[in-house]
Design a protein around this motif. Structure first.
Motif, mmCIF file in Angstrom:
data_model
loop_
_atom_site.group_PDB
_atom_site.id
_atom_site.type_symbol
_atom_site.label_atom_id
_atom_site.label_comp_id
_atom_site.label_asym_id
_atom_site.label_seq_id
_atom_site.Cartn_x
_atom_site.Cartn_y
_atom_site.Cartn_z
ATOM 1 N N LEU A 82 0.692 -1.138 -0.087
ATOM 2 C CA LEU A 82 -0.021 -0.068 0.100
ATOM 3 C C LEU A 82 0.877 1.139 -0.118
ATOM 4 C CD1 LEU A 82 -2.716 -0.965 2.528
ATOM 5 C CD2 LEU A 82 -3.079 -0.712 0.132
ATOM 6 N N ARG A 83 1.904 1.262 0.809
ATOM 7 C CA ARG A 83 2.729 2.360 0.779
ATOM 8 C C ARG A 83 3.612 2.591 -0.501
ATOM 9 N NH1 ARG A 83 2.940 4.359 5.825
ATOM 10 N NH2 ARG A 83 2.459 2.951 7.609
ATOM 11 N N GLY A 84 3.808 1.443 -1.126
ATOM 12 C CA GLY A 84 4.579 1.266 -2.496
ATOM 13 C C GLY A 84 3.549 1.912 -3.709
ATOM 14 N N GLY A 85 2.245 1.998 -3.602
ATOM 15 C CA GLY A 85 1.394 2.718 -4.498
ATOM 16 C C GLY A 85 0.449 1.538 -4.936
ATOM 17 N N ALA A 86 0.266 0.523 -4.089
ATOM 18 C CA ALA A 86 -0.957 -0.521 -4.490
ATOM 19 C C ALA A 86 -2.294 0.364 -4.033
ATOM 20 C CB ALA A 86 -0.837 -1.669 -3.723
ATOM 21 N N TYR A 87 -3.314 -0.009 -5.003
ATOM 22 C CA TYR A 87 -4.711 0.697 -4.576
ATOM 23 C C TYR A 87 -5.296 -0.003 -3.341
ATOM 24 C CZ TYR A 87 -9.264 2.739 -5.462
ATOM 25 O OH TYR A 87 -10.441 3.377 -5.506
ATOM 26 N N ASP A 88 -5.205 -1.037 -3.423
ATOM 27 C CA ASP A 88 -5.918 -1.957 -2.124
ATOM 28 C C ASP A 88 -5.166 -3.330 -2.116
ATOM 29 O OD1 ASP A 88 -7.478 -2.351 0.168
ATOM 30 O OD2 ASP A 88 -9.174 -1.301 -0.733
ATOM 31 N N TYR A 89 -5.752 -4.075 -1.118
ATOM 32 C CA TYR A 89 -5.415 -5.388 -1.105
ATOM 33 C C TYR A 89 -6.589 -6.325 -1.069
ATOM 34 C CZ TYR A 89 -6.050 -5.433 4.146
ATOM 35 O OH TYR A 89 -6.357 -5.603 5.190
ATOM 36 N N LEU A 90 -6.834 -7.559 -1.195
ATOM 37 C CA LEU A 90 -7.799 -8.609 -1.180
ATOM 38 C C LEU A 90 -7.212 -9.778 0.005
ATOM 39 C CD1 LEU A 90 -9.750 -8.495 -4.322
ATOM 40 C CD2 LEU A 90 -10.548 -7.607 -2.376
ATOM 41 N N LEU A 91 -7.851 -10.272 0.711
ATOM 42 C CA LEU A 91 -7.359 -11.465 1.565
ATOM 43 C C LEU A 91 -7.893 -12.669 0.584
ATOM 44 C CD1 LEU A 91 -8.291 -10.616 5.239
ATOM 45 C CD2 LEU A 91 -5.904 -10.714 4.103
ATOM 46 N N LYS A 92 -7.169 -13.600 0.671
ATOM 47 C CA LYS A 92 -7.428 -14.901 -0.002
ATOM 48 C C LYS A 92 -7.910 -16.025 1.171
ATOM 49 C CE LYS A 92 -4.872 -16.406 -3.561
ATOM 50 N NZ LYS A 92 -4.060 -17.080 -4.339
ATOM 51 N N PRO A 93 -8.850 -16.627 0.880
ATOM 52 C CA PRO A 93 -9.746 -16.805 -0.280
ATOM 53 C C PRO A 93 -10.533 -15.507 -0.705
ATOM 54 C CG PRO A 93 -10.686 -18.185 1.053
ATOM 55 C CD PRO A 93 -9.392 -17.769 1.828
ATOM 56 N N VAL A 94 -10.691 -14.971 -2.116
ATOM 57 C CA VAL A 94 -11.369 -13.888 -2.057
ATOM 58 C C VAL A 94 -12.602 -13.826 -2.107
ATOM 59 C CG1 VAL A 94 -11.543 -12.191 -4.236
ATOM 60 C CG2 VAL A 94 -9.340 -13.177 -3.727
ATOM 61 N N ASN A 95 -13.333 -12.796 -1.356
ATOM 62 C CA ASN A 95 -14.768 -12.876 -1.297
ATOM 63 C C ASN A 95 -15.161 -11.952 -2.370
ATOM 64 O OD1 ASN A 95 -16.995 -10.932 -0.498
ATOM 65 N ND2 ASN A 95 -16.947 -12.205 1.269
ATOM 66 N N ILE A 96 -15.998 -12.598 -3.114
ATOM 67 C CA ILE A 96 -16.584 -12.165 -4.509
ATOM 68 C C ILE A 96 -17.254 -10.566 -4.322
ATOM 69 C CG2 ILE A 96 -16.502 -14.416 -5.551
ATOM 70 C CD1 ILE A 96 -19.429 -14.187 -5.513
ATOM 71 N N GLU A 97 -17.962 -10.533 -3.320
ATOM 72 C CA GLU A 97 -18.637 -9.065 -3.109
ATOM 73 C C GLU A 97 -17.762 -8.139 -2.834
ATOM 74 O OE1 GLU A 97 -22.235 -7.147 -0.431
ATOM 75 O OE2 GLU A 97 -21.812 -9.091 -0.082
ATOM 76 N N GLU A 98 -16.523 -8.545 -2.033
ATOM 77 C CA GLU A 98 -15.680 -7.496 -1.891
ATOM 78 C C GLU A 98 -14.961 -7.178 -3.021
ATOM 79 O OE1 GLU A 98 -12.998 -8.657 1.210
ATOM 80 O OE2 GLU A 98 -14.465 -8.571 3.061
ATOM 81 N N LEU A 99 -14.639 -8.016 -3.872
ATOM 82 C CA LEU A 99 -13.991 -7.874 -5.066
ATOM 83 C C LEU A 99 -14.787 -7.271 -6.035
ATOM 84 C CD1 LEU A 99 -11.513 -8.668 -7.064
ATOM 85 C CD2 LEU A 99 -13.070 -10.784 -7.809
ATOM 86 N N ALA A 100 -15.946 -7.343 -6.228
ATOM 87 C CA ALA A 100 -16.908 -6.636 -6.814
ATOM 88 C C ALA A 100 -16.946 -5.232 -6.747
ATOM 89 C CB ALA A 100 -18.323 -7.214 -6.831
ATOM 90 N N ILE A 101 -16.973 -5.079 -5.302
ATOM 91 C CA ILE A 101 -17.058 -3.606 -4.878
ATOM 92 C C ILE A 101 -15.922 -2.697 -5.129
ATOM 93 C CG2 ILE A 101 -17.167 -2.181 -2.812
ATOM 94 C CD1 ILE A 101 -19.057 -4.195 -1.644
ATOM 95 N N LEU A 102 -14.727 -3.617 -4.917
ATOM 96 C CA LEU A 102 -13.347 -2.881 -5.305
ATOM 97 C C LEU A 102 -13.165 -2.558 -6.809
ATOM 98 C CD1 LEU A 102 -10.536 -2.243 -4.157
ATOM 99 C CD2 LEU A 102 -9.681 -4.574 -4.541
#
Length: 481
Positions: free
Chosen positions: A94-114
């Motif tokens: 995140l400090r290096g410029g990533a927009y955000d992160y997702l925890l695995k296994p990926v939650n599809i609702e969080e993925l869709a919102i992101l």
């Protein structure tokens, strides 16, 4: 939007790719290591990269650094997929410029919102980049009065890190921007941003965080309070300690407050925060410390809190659905973003910007707005605010090609404010009559959403229930208004 997915776990990467492509409609490329990803990025134009953190060869963190080291890569939004054990590396990402992160296994609702949030952010940056290019091209060829008009636009453009350039065309918004820049100087002041949907509350939150043309790398962490289950809200915000509850990871998990250390936590739709969570947020604001769920050690915090809402929190306080002590604490630094109908002087400036932008994009001849069309644009109520105005101009440039935007090109706006005429029938399944000519189903869907929002005074919960869709699906459609 063209998205590159990088995951050495073939089954996991394939599942994520199929969901994004089939359910969200984006174009997907899938590869399984960092070397292949870099090769693909030399031949394809990707707007977003979703990469696993741990991969053989080039890791996700190293891939992020290589992407951000190029001029083209600075415009690409990178999201890291990570496990609980890699949280420290995720913070570094995140400090290096990533927009955000997702925890695995990926939650599809969080993925869709992101992905929805990234797509909106990219659209805004693209629009403003096109606007800048258009200004530079047109100034050399238009008449003197047109050059002065364009110069006026340029003098009202402000640069916001991670968003791009925005237009500030009204005295009210100039005041909002000035105040946001003042709040930027004092990180101890919590900020509450109020305004209707589509007015640009997150843009102002980023201005408070980054300041004017700032190059700060401090984290800006966002939470949409309406998108988190009440049962998960506390652990999402505060994280949890080792063994805090059954099923908790042994090493625990930092929450969004810890991830925002040194930077900003943006709580969008704060009016949707569960009532029992509100005193805990108030304690954070007052004590500048927190405890993880199940933890016994206080964690000192250096975090700016910015909240946004499209609801009337003062009314919610009187109805006892929002705590008064939290409201008055948040209200220390208040920004109210007026709706478009409250800054009518900006309507024609935005309209001309969008007209220039979409004329260029579609190869249309549009350059001017007729006086009749100007009158319609200024008199319309714009319940969807700037998003709806942009959609209106895009629709006109899609259907017509003329030098001047005329009344007949936007006549459909007049119908928006009219009640159902005598003899007209509402949409009833099994009794729908299709028009003889073409039917644009996406425009029809957006019109239904717009009318439903008006019917329920922009109450998203009631609107979603009335339409039989989720709040997330409603937000996705509202972003197109």
């Amino acid at each position: 939007m063209r998205i590159l997915i990088v995951d050495d776990d073939i089954s996991s990467g394939t599942a994520v790719a199929e969901f994004i492509e089939e359910q969200l409609g984006h174009q997907i490329s899938l590869c399984h290591n960092g070397e292949e990803a870099l090769r693909l990025m030399q031949t394809e134009d990707y707007r977003m990269v979703i990469s696993d953190m741990r991969m053989p060869g080039i890791s996700g963190l190293e891939l992020l650094k290589r992407i951000k080291s190029t001029e083209e890569g600075k415009a690409i939004e990178v999201v890291i997929m990570t496990g609980f054990g890699d949280m420290e590396t995720s913070i570094e990402a995140l400090r290096g410029g990533a927009y955000d992160y997702l925890l695995k296994p990926v939650n599809i609702e969080e993925l869709a919102i992101l992905i929805e949030r990234v797509a909106e952010n990219i659209r805004l940056k693209t629009e403003n980049r096109d606007l800048k290019e258009n200004f530079e091209r047109e100034i050399s060829s238009v008449k003197k009065d047109e050059a002065e008009r364009i110069h006026y636009y340029e003098t009202t453009i402000r640069e916001i890190t991670s968003v791009g350039k925005i237009g500030v065309f009204s005295d009210a918004m100039r005041g909002v921007v000035r105040m946001a820049e003042q709040f930027h100087e004092d990180r101890s002041v919590p900020v509450l941003i109020e305004g209707e949907t589509g007015t640009g509350k997150e843009v102002m939150a980023r201005l408070v965080h980054f300041g004017h043309e700032s190059d700060t790398m401090k984290p800006f962490i966002s939470i949409n309070c309406s998108a988190i289950s009440p049962t998960l809200f506390e652990s999402e915000l505060f994280g949890y300690a080792d063994g805090a509850f059954t099923g908790a990871k042994k090493e625990g998990k930092p929450g969004k407050l810890e991830l925002a250390q040194g930077g900003t936590l943006f709580l969008d739709e704060i009016g949707e925060m569960p009532l029992d969570m509100q005193p805990k947020l108030l304690r954070v604001l007052q004590q500048k410390e927190m405890y993880r769920v199940g933890g016994s050690h206080a964690i000192d915090l250096d975090v700016r809190i910015i909240c946004a809402t499209n609801r009337n929190l003062k009314e919610m306080v009187s109805e006892k659905t929002f705590r008064s002590d939290l409201y008055y604490r948040l209200n220390t630094g208040r920004l109210y973003i007026p709706s478009l109908k409250e800054r009518k002087e900006a309507i024609l400036s935005f309209s001309q910007i969008f007209l220039d932008q979409y004329a260029k994009k579609r190869g249309r001849k549009f350059k001017f707005i007729s006086k009749e069309a100007q009158s319609i644009l200024k008199d319309y109520n714009w319940p969807g605010n700037i998003r709806e105005l942009k959609n209106t101009i895009e629709r006109a440039t899609l259907l017509y090609n003329d030098i001047e935007l005329k009344l007949e090109h936007i006549r459909f706006l007049q119908a928006e404010d009219e009640e159902i005429a005598a003899g007209d029938q509402p949409l009833i399944p099994g009794r729908i009559v299709l028009p003889e000519n073409e039917l644009h189903i996406e425009q029809l869907e957006l019109e239904i959403v717009r009318k439903a929002l008006k019917k329920f005074d922009n109450n998203k919960s009631k609107t979603a229930e009335y339409l039989g869709i989720t709040r997330s699906a409603l937000r996705s459609r509202m972003n197109k208004l």
